[in-house]
Design a protein around this motif. Structure first.
Motif, PDB file in Angstrom:
ATOM      1  N   LEU A 152      68.077  41.674  62.989  1.00  0.00           N
ATOM      2  CA  LEU A 152      67.816  42.870  62.189  1.00  0.00           C
ATOM      3  C   LEU A 152      68.867  43.069  61.095  1.00  0.00           C
ATOM      4  CD1 LEU A 152      66.649  45.313  64.997  1.00  0.00           C
ATOM      5  CD2 LEU A 152      65.244  44.195  63.267  1.00  0.00           C
ATOM      6  N   HIS A 153      70.004  42.378  61.209  1.00  0.00           N
ATOM      7  CA  HIS A 153      70.999  42.401  60.140  1.00  0.00           C
ATOM      8  C   HIS A 153      70.551  41.572  58.936  1.00  0.00           C
ATOM      9  CE1 HIS A 153      73.935  43.971  63.108  1.00  0.00           C
ATOM     10  NE2 HIS A 153      74.571  44.391  62.035  1.00  0.00           N
ATOM     11  N   HIS A 154      69.541  40.712  59.143  1.00  0.00           N
ATOM     12  CA  HIS A 154      69.130  39.777  58.086  1.00  0.00           C
ATOM     13  C   HIS A 154      67.628  39.844  57.826  1.00  0.00           C
ATOM     14  CE1 HIS A 154      73.130  37.936  57.993  1.00  0.00           C
ATOM     15  NE2 HIS A 154      73.114  38.051  59.308  1.00  0.00           N
ATOM     16  N   VAL A 155      67.080  41.036  57.858  1.00  0.00           N
ATOM     17  CA  VAL A 155      65.647  41.214  57.602  1.00  0.00           C
ATOM     18  C   VAL A 155      65.238  40.706  56.217  1.00  0.00           C
ATOM     19  CG1 VAL A 155      63.844  42.955  57.256  1.00  0.00           C
ATOM     20  CG2 VAL A 155      65.312  43.063  59.279  1.00  0.00           C
ATOM     21  N   PRO A 156      65.997  40.955  55.143  1.00  0.00           N
ATOM     22  CA  PRO A 156      65.597  40.420  53.828  1.00  0.00           C
ATOM     23  C   PRO A 156      65.479  38.896  53.828  1.00  0.00           C
ATOM     24  CG  PRO A 156      67.235  42.137  53.548  1.00  0.00           C
ATOM     25  CD  PRO A 156      67.181  41.854  55.016  1.00  0.00           C
ATOM     26  N   LEU A 157      66.419  38.226  54.485  1.00  0.00           N
ATOM     27  CA  LEU A 157      66.371  36.766  54.554  1.00  0.00           C
ATOM     28  C   LEU A 157      65.126  36.309  55.325  1.00  0.00           C
ATOM     29  CD1 LEU A 157      69.359  34.435  55.438  1.00  0.00           C
ATOM     30  CD2 LEU A 157      67.104  34.048  56.385  1.00  0.00           C
ATOM     31  N   ILE A 158      64.871  36.930  56.469  1.00  0.00           N
ATOM     32  CA  ILE A 158      63.714  36.565  57.282  1.00  0.00           C
ATOM     33  C   ILE A 158      62.414  36.845  56.521  1.00  0.00           C
ATOM     34  CG2 ILE A 158      62.454  37.063  59.408  1.00  0.00           C
ATOM     35  CD1 ILE A 158      65.149  37.756  60.687  1.00  0.00           C
ATOM     36  N   THR A 159      62.364  37.985  55.844  1.00  0.00           N
ATOM     37  CA  THR A 159      61.167  38.352  55.077  1.00  0.00           C
ATOM     38  C   THR A 159      60.858  37.305  54.017  1.00  0.00           C
ATOM     39  OG1 THR A 159      61.613  40.704  55.418  1.00  0.00           O
ATOM     40  CG2 THR A 159      60.136  40.118  53.608  1.00  0.00           C
ATOM     41  N   GLU A 160      61.888  36.880  53.289  1.00  0.00           N
ATOM     42  CA  GLU A 160      61.685  35.882  52.233  1.00  0.00           C
ATOM     43  C   GLU A 160      61.295  34.532  52.825  1.00  0.00           C
ATOM     44  OE1 GLU A 160      61.231  34.793  48.339  1.00  0.00           O
ATOM     45  OE2 GLU A 160      61.674  36.787  49.149  1.00  0.00           O
ATOM     46  N   ALA A 161      61.903  34.173  53.957  1.00  0.00           N
ATOM     47  CA  ALA A 161      61.564  32.903  54.606  1.00  0.00           C
ATOM     48  C   ALA A 161      60.107  32.895  55.045  1.00  0.00           C
ATOM     49  CB  ALA A 161      62.488  32.674  55.800  1.00  0.00           C
ATOM     50  N   VAL A 162      59.626  34.014  55.580  1.00  0.00           N
ATOM     51  CA  VAL A 162      58.237  34.126  56.016  1.00  0.00           C
ATOM     52  C   VAL A 162      57.285  34.013  54.823  1.00  0.00           C
ATOM     53  CG1 VAL A 162      56.536  35.737  56.970  1.00  0.00           C
ATOM     54  CG2 VAL A 162      58.741  35.426  58.110  1.00  0.00           C
ATOM     55  N   LYS A 163      57.676  34.604  53.692  1.00  0.00           N
ATOM     56  CA  LYS A 163      56.844  34.519  52.487  1.00  0.00           C
ATOM     57  C   LYS A 163      56.716  33.084  51.980  1.00  0.00           C
ATOM     58  CE  LYS A 163      57.813  39.135  50.612  1.00  0.00           C
ATOM     59  NZ  LYS A 163      58.447  39.868  49.486  1.00  0.00           N
ATOM     60  N   ARG A 164      57.771  32.298  52.174  1.00  0.00           N
ATOM     61  CA  ARG A 164      57.818  30.959  51.596  1.00  0.00           C
ATOM     62  C   ARG A 164      57.354  29.860  52.556  1.00  0.00           C
ATOM     63  NH1 ARG A 164      61.250  30.364  47.016  1.00  0.00           N
ATOM     64  NH2 ARG A 164      62.080  32.357  46.268  1.00  0.00           N
ATOM     65  N   ASP A 165      57.167  30.190  53.822  1.00  0.00           N
ATOM     66  CA  ASP A 165      56.832  29.160  54.811  1.00  0.00           C
ATOM     67  C   ASP A 165      55.615  29.594  55.618  1.00  0.00           C
ATOM     68  OD1 ASP A 165      56.962  27.673  57.448  1.00  0.00           O
ATOM     69  OD2 ASP A 165      58.645  26.718  56.412  1.00  0.00           O
ATOM     70  N   LYS A 166      54.534  28.831  55.540  1.00  0.00           N
ATOM     71  CA  LYS A 166      53.289  29.189  56.215  1.00  0.00           C
ATOM     72  C   LYS A 166      53.432  29.154  57.730  1.00  0.00           C
ATOM     73  CE  LYS A 166      50.200  27.633  52.511  1.00  0.00           C
ATOM     74  NZ  LYS A 166      49.090  26.712  52.155  1.00  0.00           N
ATOM     75  N   LEU A 178      59.538  42.104  61.847  1.00  0.00           N
ATOM     76  CA  LEU A 178      59.585  42.671  60.499  1.00  0.00           C
ATOM     77  C   LEU A 178      58.920  44.038  60.434  1.00  0.00           C
ATOM     78  CD1 LEU A 178      58.866  39.497  58.343  1.00  0.00           C
ATOM     79  CD2 LEU A 178      61.065  40.581  58.827  1.00  0.00           C
ATOM     80  N   GLY A 179      58.180  44.379  61.461  1.00  0.00           N
ATOM     81  CA  GLY A 179      57.564  45.706  61.510  1.00  0.00           C
ATOM     82  C   GLY A 179      58.460  46.752  62.120  1.00  0.00           C
ATOM     83  N   LYS A 180      59.640  46.327  62.590  1.00  0.00           N
ATOM     84  CA  LYS A 180      60.561  47.267  63.226  1.00  0.00           C
ATOM     85  C   LYS A 180      61.531  47.826  62.202  1.00  0.00           C
ATOM     86  CE  LYS A 180      60.418  44.950  67.706  1.00  0.00           C
ATOM     87  NZ  LYS A 180      61.197  44.294  68.781  1.00  0.00           N
TER      88      LYS A 180
END
Length: 263
Positions: A152-166, A178-180
Motif C-alpha cells: 500500500l506504500h507503492h500503490v502508484p507503482l502497482i497501478t502503473e504496472a497493472v496498466k502496462r502488463d496484461k 488497488l480497490g483498498k
C-alpha cells in the motif's frame, strides 16, 4: 568474470552489477531508489531530475568500490528472479544485487512490492496464502516481515504496472488491493489487547455526558460489576451503564475470540 561497460567518465569501466549497495543523498543520508524516476520504456528521457542521488556498493568480489550518481531506475519481471537496475549519470545501467544490511529497512517496502509483482506475473492465479508464503520466505532474513502495508506504500507503482502488463491486470489479488484505501502503519498494525488508542478517553462523549474532570462524579474509580478486589481490566474511569456495551464492541474490534473475566 563480470561483463563490463565503458563509461565516458574518466574512461572508467563500469561493472555489470553492484552488491552490498545503498543509495544516499546530501550528507550520506539513505534514500530508496524508488524516489528516483522510474523508467518504463527504453526511449523515456530522464533529463532534468534535480536531486543528486548516489549509488554506493562494491563489485568484482569486493575489489571495486562503487560511488556513482544515478538518475533513474527500472525493473524487469521476465527472469527467474526480479531484476532491478539503476541508471548512472553516464547513461549506463547497472544491476542491483543485494542491499547493504543497514540499508534494508530503507528499501524493504520497494523490494517487497517488486517481488510481489514478479511472483504474481509468474503465477497469476495463485492464492493469496501462497503469495504471502513466498514473500515471507524471500524476506526471512529481514527484521520486519512483509505485509500488505508494504504494498500500500507503492500503490502508484502497482497501478502503473497493472496498466502496462496484461498478466498483472488479470490477477484478482492486485485488482482487489488497488480497490483498498491507503492505510498508515498504525492502522494496519494489530493492536494490543488493551490498546484502545482509537478513543480519546479524556474528551470522549457518551451521549450528552462528557468524561472530563467536570463530570468526574458520574464515574466510579472501581467497577460496580467486577468489584471483587481484583485489578480492573478497564484502565480508564469506569462508567457502569456502558461497560458491557464497551467490552462487546472492543472484543470484536480487537480480534478476541475469548475473554475470561473474573465476575
Amino acid at each position: 568474470v563480470l561483463a563490463m561497460e565503458s563509461s565516458d567518465e574518466e574512461g572508467e569501466i563500469v561493472p555489470e552489477w553492484v552488491t552490498n549497495y545503498s543509495f544516499v543523498v546530501r550528507k550520506e543520508e539513505p534514500i530508496s531508489f524508488s524516489n528516483l524516476p522510474l523508467q518504463w520504456t527504453k526511449n523515456e528521457s530522464k533529463e532534468g531530475y534535480s536531486m543528486q542521488v548516489f549509488l554506493c556498493g562494491t563489485a568484482d568480489n569486493g575489489l571495486q568500490k562503487i560511488h556513482k550518481q544515478v538518475i533513474a531506475w527500472k525493473f524487469d519481471l521476465s527472469f527467474m528472479k526480479p531484476e532491478i537496475y539503476a541508471l548512472l549519470k553516464s547513461k549506463i545501467w547497472i544491476k542491483l544485487d543485494t542491499p547493504k544490511k543497514s540499508f534494508r529497512s530503507t528499501v524493504r517496502t520497494t523490494l517487497v512490492t517488486i517481488y510481489c509483482l514478479h511472483f504474481l506475473r509468474k503465477n497469476p492465479e495463485v492464492s493469496e496464502n501462497a503469495l504471502w508464503s513466498h514473500l515471507l520466505k524471500s524476506f526471512s532474513s529481514y527484521e520486519v516481515q512483509p505485509s500488505e502495508s508494504d504494498l500500500l506504500h507503492h500503490v502508484p507503482l502497482i497501478t502503473e504496472a497493472v496498466k502496462r502488463d496484461k498478466i498483472l491486470a488479470s490477477t484478482e489479488y492486485l485488482l482487489a488491493l488497488l480497490g483498498k484505501e491507503p492505510r498508515t502503519d498504525k492502522e494496519v498494525r494489530k493492536p494490543d489487547v488493551l490498546a484502545f488508542d482509537a478513543v480519546d478517553y479524556d474528551k470522549h462523549t457518551y451521549g450528552d455526558v462528557e468524561t472530563d474532570e467536570t463530570h468526574e462524579e458520574l464515574f466510579d474509580t472501581v467497577c460496580s460489576i467486577c468489584d471483587n478486589g481484583g485489578d480492573l481490566l478497564w484502565y480508564a474511569l469506569c462508567f457502569p451503564s456502558y461497560i458491557n456495551l464497551i467490552f462487546l464492541v472492543y472484543l470484536d474490534r480487537l480480534f478476541l475470540s475469548q475473554l475470561e473475566l473474573n465476575l
